[in-house]
Design an enzyme around this catalytic site. Structure first.
Site, PDB file in Angstrom:
ATOM      1  N   LYS A  31       0.841  -1.214   0.000  1.00 48.65           N
ATOM      2  CA  LYS A  31       0.000   0.000   0.000  1.00 48.65           C
ATOM      3  C   LYS A  31       0.869   1.255   0.000  1.00 48.65           C
ATOM      4  CE  LYS A  31      -2.103  -1.180   3.815  1.00 48.65           C
ATOM      5  NZ  LYS A  31      -1.452  -2.484   4.015  1.00 48.65           N
ATOM      6  N   THR A  32       1.875   1.273   0.868  1.00 46.04           N
ATOM      7  CA  THR A  32       2.739   2.444   0.928  1.00 46.04           C
ATOM      8  C   THR A  32       3.519   2.571  -0.378  1.00 46.04           C
ATOM      9  OG1 THR A  32       2.877   2.177   3.312  1.00 46.04           O
ATOM     10  CG2 THR A  32       4.518   3.594   2.309  1.00 46.04           C
ATOM     11  N   ASP A 218      -1.876   7.792   3.583  1.00 42.48           N
ATOM     12  CA  ASP A 218      -1.418   6.454   4.007  1.00 42.48           C
ATOM     13  C   ASP A 218      -2.040   6.132   5.372  1.00 42.48           C
ATOM     14  OD1 ASP A 218      -0.076   4.067   3.930  1.00 42.48           O
ATOM     15  OD2 ASP A 218       1.927   4.883   4.225  1.00 42.48           O
ATOM     16  N   GLU A 219      -2.076   4.874   5.743  1.00 43.89           N
ATOM     17  CA  GLU A 219      -2.592   4.439   7.060  1.00 43.89           C
ATOM     18  C   GLU A 219      -3.967   5.052   7.328  1.00 43.89           C
ATOM     19  OE1 GLU A 219      -0.923   2.258   8.879  1.00 43.89           O
ATOM     20  OE2 GLU A 219       1.184   2.459   8.343  1.00 43.89           O
ATOM     21  N   GLN A 249      -5.484  -3.168  10.856  1.00 45.33           N
ATOM     22  CA  GLN A 249      -4.354  -2.497  11.519  1.00 45.33           C
ATOM     23  C   GLN A 249      -4.767  -1.195  12.197  1.00 45.33           C
ATOM     24  OE1 GLN A 249      -0.402  -2.616   9.558  1.00 45.33           O
ATOM     25  NE2 GLN A 249      -1.503  -3.421   7.811  1.00 45.33           N
ATOM     26  N   ARG A 598       5.016  -7.425  11.010  1.00 46.30           N
ATOM     27  CA  ARG A 598       6.238  -6.626  10.779  1.00 46.30           C
ATOM     28  C   ARG A 598       7.376  -7.512  10.307  1.00 46.30           C
ATOM     29  NH1 ARG A 598       4.131  -3.084   9.232  1.00 46.30           N
ATOM     30  NH2 ARG A 598       2.307  -4.318   9.567  1.00 46.30           N
TER      31      ARG A 598
HETATM   32  P1  ATP Z   1       1.727  -2.140   5.939  1.00 48.10           P
HETATM   33  O1  ATP Z   1       0.312  -2.610   5.911  1.00 48.10           O
HETATM   34  O2  ATP Z   1       2.527  -2.852   6.957  1.00 48.10           O
HETATM   35  O3  ATP Z   1       1.836  -0.649   5.993  1.00 48.10           O
HETATM   36  P2  ATP Z   1       2.096  -2.004   3.109  1.00 48.10           P
HETATM   37  O4  ATP Z   1       0.875  -2.601   2.516  1.00 48.10           O
HETATM   38  O5  ATP Z   1       2.190  -0.538   3.121  1.00 48.10           O
HETATM   39  O6  ATP Z   1       2.365  -2.604   4.545  1.00 48.10           O
HETATM   40  P3  ATP Z   1       4.652  -1.895   1.836  1.00 48.10           P
HETATM   41  O7  ATP Z   1       5.412  -1.476   3.044  1.00 48.10           O
HETATM   42  O8  ATP Z   1       4.372  -0.900   0.791  1.00 48.10           O
HETATM   43  O9  ATP Z   1       3.307  -2.606   2.310  1.00 48.10           O
HETATM   44  O10 ATP Z   1       5.350  -3.133   1.155  1.00 48.10           O
HETATM   45  C1  ATP Z   1       5.808  -4.249   1.906  1.00 48.10           C
HETATM   46  C2  ATP Z   1       7.086  -4.805   1.316  1.00 48.10           C
HETATM   47  O11 ATP Z   1       6.818  -5.413   0.068  1.00 48.10           O
HETATM   48  C3  ATP Z   1       8.100  -3.718   1.042  1.00 48.10           C
HETATM   49  O12 ATP Z   1       9.380  -4.220   1.313  1.00 48.10           O
HETATM   50  C4  ATP Z   1       7.918  -3.452  -0.435  1.00 48.10           C
HETATM   51  O13 ATP Z   1       9.092  -2.933  -1.036  1.00 48.10           O
HETATM   52  C5  ATP Z   1       7.580  -4.837  -0.972  1.00 48.10           C
HETATM   53  N1  ATP Z   1       6.735  -4.799  -2.194  1.00 48.10           N
HETATM   54  C6  ATP Z   1       5.538  -4.221  -2.327  1.00 48.10           C
HETATM   55  N2  ATP Z   1       5.034  -4.417  -3.574  1.00 48.10           N
HETATM   56  C7  ATP Z   1       5.939  -5.160  -4.248  1.00 48.10           C
HETATM   57  C8  ATP Z   1       6.020  -5.692  -5.578  1.00 48.10           C
HETATM   58  N3  ATP Z   1       5.052  -5.511  -6.482  1.00 48.10           N
HETATM   59  N4  ATP Z   1       7.124  -6.400  -5.896  1.00 48.10           N
HETATM   60  C9  ATP Z   1       8.115  -6.602  -4.986  1.00 48.10           C
HETATM   61  N5  ATP Z   1       8.107  -6.143  -3.736  1.00 48.10           N
HETATM   62  C10 ATP Z   1       7.040  -5.414  -3.356  1.00 48.10           C
HETATM   63 MG    MG Z   2       2.371   0.824   4.738  1.00 43.35          MG
END
Ligand code: ATP
Ligand code: MG
Length: 721
Positions: A31-32, A218-219, A249, A598
């Protein structure tokens, strides 16, 4: 950055720019990443200019990281990335006087301590000290509630129908009046006041709607009602808005976060919204996801989601039950050492998470004893230390002489013979003449004070005024130095050996203001604002190679190879304050979900039979956390951990001392009979073991009969469960 780094769903979220977008997805699904790439895409494909984009993050650290990533890949400045509070403060700096002309752009932002000091003043003024139940913390939480629900003083007054409610309404009213006369705002006002401004002036709202043409959040699951109202106002016209979040979350309910924002409110407010689901997890292994999932899925107030790990099954989740909190900390340290030995990790790959800050002490002590480098996030913040706060209060009064709370901190520091009695005389003068406490000092010659006191007050008054006039001429770095000199603050600490720590902290403050002056406008107001919006996380240097210790709340959005979650005991995690409160239990489950997700590779869950509370060993009966019963036992590996302490009398030079040493008698290191995997030789069984730690040697018989002697440090053996 490249759009090929995204999967189909992520790409859809990035490329949908004509509709509002809600990305609703589990932890680690990117998402981030989507938000960062979307900003990059909007700029690179010239859909919007950098300064037309507003991105809201949950922490200053996340904002800085996002800015950095965008700058690195597209070399542009000017994207507005910040927290709700920092963006709110920016709006207020420009327009606060529209709300009341007693406010001006030099306003102070009050932190919790300032807020409590102000409330104490209110309670004194209203003469309601005798009501025990109306204590300061309770009053503060009531005001928070009103402001989170966007309730004005008038609304609260109208609703009050008990004696206590009426008193609380009175407090709210006087508190707001005092904030105004002090030219100060509290944290909630940083969101609430911009909303008021925009409702007050459509023209101003239009101006911001046109300036910020695209909004990203975000969040989103942890926004509160005023925050959602603010972005709804800003996005109402163009509807160019993307929010990302995960209802599982939402962990700030206790601070007013409204989980309904993501579950229903967004869709209701932006009915054209396109909902994008991300169902691949790139962070954790499947077993880690399953563990987190099995707990959170017991909640009822949640949306069903799918999440599949791209990394494969991974290792089982380890569970270590120990006899005491001390052994829990020992087990963590021993596990880190073993992991580094086997998996070649670095210290910064590890995080130790806990539910309450109090748990950090024992872990910290043990890490120190074991010589492992660590970094504690949280605890006493540098800017909260007394001597640092005192100097900051000087700077605040120079900026905003109307700030009585800051003034009271320094009026008699360093000592100038002004006690409570003299302050009361000045306070009466403020009421009589309707002036601020600072202005009342001007009349020090007209009131009954000793000549010496009059001299020192007068010189204090003149000096502060002089510095106030210098605000436009000197930058914050020069100002701080001149001020320390003028008020003899450094010497005060320097000449007192017992105050060496405080002296050092003042030096540290000088360095921090220097750093700020180098990288920014150098404006004192901006520096003070940055400090007031500082959070625990901002002190954390995540580049340093050390183990991170933090609360689960602080770990949101972050990732580590190995995560330890300590204190899985009923009553501690879940931490239940009131019985049978299912909302609270649901939030605790979400916290568990956040903690476990995490981790990228490994999770350790730990608990202790006995835990010290307020220094004493708590021997109440231990019940393990109900969360552990909710996890499918197939994905858990129970690891034994036992230690014995032996006393030894050591004689040297006729003196006897007792040494206590700790021996680990049971631990899941390599054992004879273990199945192991080697990169080259394949699977084998350990036949003999020699030595311990880094230089441990093993004799292994591999499938096919090949026998090898290996040094664990170099062999990269992996244990097979
Ligand atoms: P959270 O819910 O904990 O905030 P999130 O959904 O924001 O997590 P991110 O932090 O954006 O997730 O991504 C999690 C991990 O996966 C990061 O290390 C990111 O670089 C990797 N990632 C995300 N999308 C891809 C992708 N399409 N290919 C490879 N790696 C990815
Ligand atoms: Mg995130």
């Amino acid at each position: 950055m490249n759009l090929t780094d995204l999967n189909t769903q992520q790409l859809k979220a990035v490329k949908t720019v004509k509709h509002p977008v809600l990305v609703f997805a589990g932890a680690g699904s990117g998402k981030t990443r989507v938000l960062t790439y979307k900003i990059w895409h909007l700029i690179k494909d010239k859909i919007y200019k950098p300064n037309e984009i507003l991105a809201l993050t949950f922490t200053n650290k996340a904002a800085a990281e996002m800015k950095e990533r965008i700058k690195d890949s597209i070399n542009c400045d000017g994207v507005n990335v910040g927290t709700f509070h920092s963006i709110g403060a920016r709006i207020l700096r420009m327009h606060i006087s529209y709300l009341d002309d007693k406010y001006n752009s030099d306003f102070t932002i009050y932190d919790v301590a300032d807020q409590k000091a102000l409330l104490k003043e209110v309670v004194e003024q209203l003469n309601i000290v005798e009501f025990k139940e109306l204590n300061i913390n309770f009053l503060r939480s009531q005001l928070d509630k009103f402001k989170n629900a966007s309730m004005s003083v008038e609304e609260v007054e109208a609703k009050a129908n008990t004696f206590e409610d009426e008193k609380i309404a009175e407090v709210y009213k006087r508190y707001s009046e005092l904030l105004l006369s002090n030219n100060a705002v509290d944290f909630n006002d940083l969101i609430g006041m911009p909303i008021k401004l925009f409702k007050h002036s459509k023209a101003l709202l239009n101006k911001y709607q046109q300036a910020w043409k695209y909004i990203l959040v975000d969040e989103f699951q942890d926004t509160n009602s005023p925050q959602f109202e603010l972005i709804s106002l800003l996005g109402a016209d163009h509807q160019n808005i993307t929010v990302v979040g995960d209802d599982d979350q939402s962990i700030y309910g206790w601070r007013g976060a409204n989980i309904d924002n993501i579950l229903t409110n967004f869709q209701d407010t932006f009915p054209n919204a396109v909902e994008v689901k991300l169902e691949k997890n790139y962070r954790s292994t499947q077993r880690i996801l399953d563990g987190a999932w099995s707990v959170v899925s017991n909640n009822t107030n949640r949306a069903e989601k799918k999440l599949v790990a791209t990394k494969g099954l991974g290792e089982k989740i380890s569970l270590i039950s120990t006899g005491s909190d001390e052994d829990e900390a020992n087990a963590i340290c021993d596990s880190i050492k073993t992991e580094i030995k086997i998996n070649k990790g670095a210290f910064k790959d590890f995080a130790i998470l806990y539910r309450t800050n109090a748990q950090s002490r024992m872990i910290e002590q043990t890490m120190m004893k074991e010589g492992l480098p660590y970094n504690i996030v949280g605890g006493t913040k540098f800017y909260d230390r007394k001597e640092v706060k005192d100097v900051l209060a000087y700077l605040t009064v120079v900026c905003n002489p109307n700030d009585d709370i800051a003034l009271k901190r320094i009026i008699n520091f360093p000592v100038r013979g002004i006690g409570e009695k003299s302050i009361t005389i000045f306070k009466n003068l403020t009421l009589e003449k309707n002036i601020s406490l600072f202005e009342s000092l001007k009349f020090c010659r007209d009131i009954k004070l000793r000549g010496k006191q009059q001299d020192s007050i007068e010189s204090f008054y003149l000096s502060i005024n002089k510095f106030h006039d210098l605000l436009d001429t000197l930058d914050c770095k020069e100002l701080l130095r001149a001020l320390l000199e003028e008020f003899n603050i450094e010497n005060y600490y320097k000449n007192n050996p017992a105050e060496q720590d405080r002296y050092d902290n003042i030096q540290e403050l000088k360095l921090s203001i220097d750093r700020f002056a180098e990288n920014s406008s150098g404006n004192l107001k901006d520096f003070l604002q940055e400090i007031s919006l500082y959070t625990d996380l901002d002190d954390w240097d995540d580049k340093k190679n050390s183990v991170t210790l933090m609360t689960i709340h602080a770990a949101k959005g972050l990732e580590f190879s190995t995560v330890f979650v300590s204190g899985l005991e009923q009553g501690l995690f879940p931490l239940i304050r009131m019985d049978d409160d299912s909302d609270q239990l649901e939030e605790e489950r979400r916290l568990f979900y956040v903690a476990v997700t995490r981790a990228m590779e490994r999770v350790y869950l730990l608990n202790a039979k006995y835990r010290r509370k307020f220094g004493a060993l708590n021997t109440s009966s231990f019940i393990q956390s109900e969360f552990l019963n909710e996890i499918n036992q197939d994905i858990i590996k129970v690891k034994p951990y036992k230690t014995v302490y032996t006393k030894r009398v050591v004689r040297s030079g006729g003196k006897k001392t007792i040494q206590i040493s700790r021996t680990v008698t049971e631990f899941d290191d390599f054992k004879v009979g273990d199945q192991v995997q080697h990169n080259l030789f394949g699977v084998g069984t350990i036949l003999v073991l020699n030595g311990t730690g880094e230089n441990q040697k093993v004799g292994v018989e591999f499938d096919g009969g090949l026998r090898k002697k290996l040094i664990v440090k170099y062999a990269r053996l992996k244990k097979i469960d």
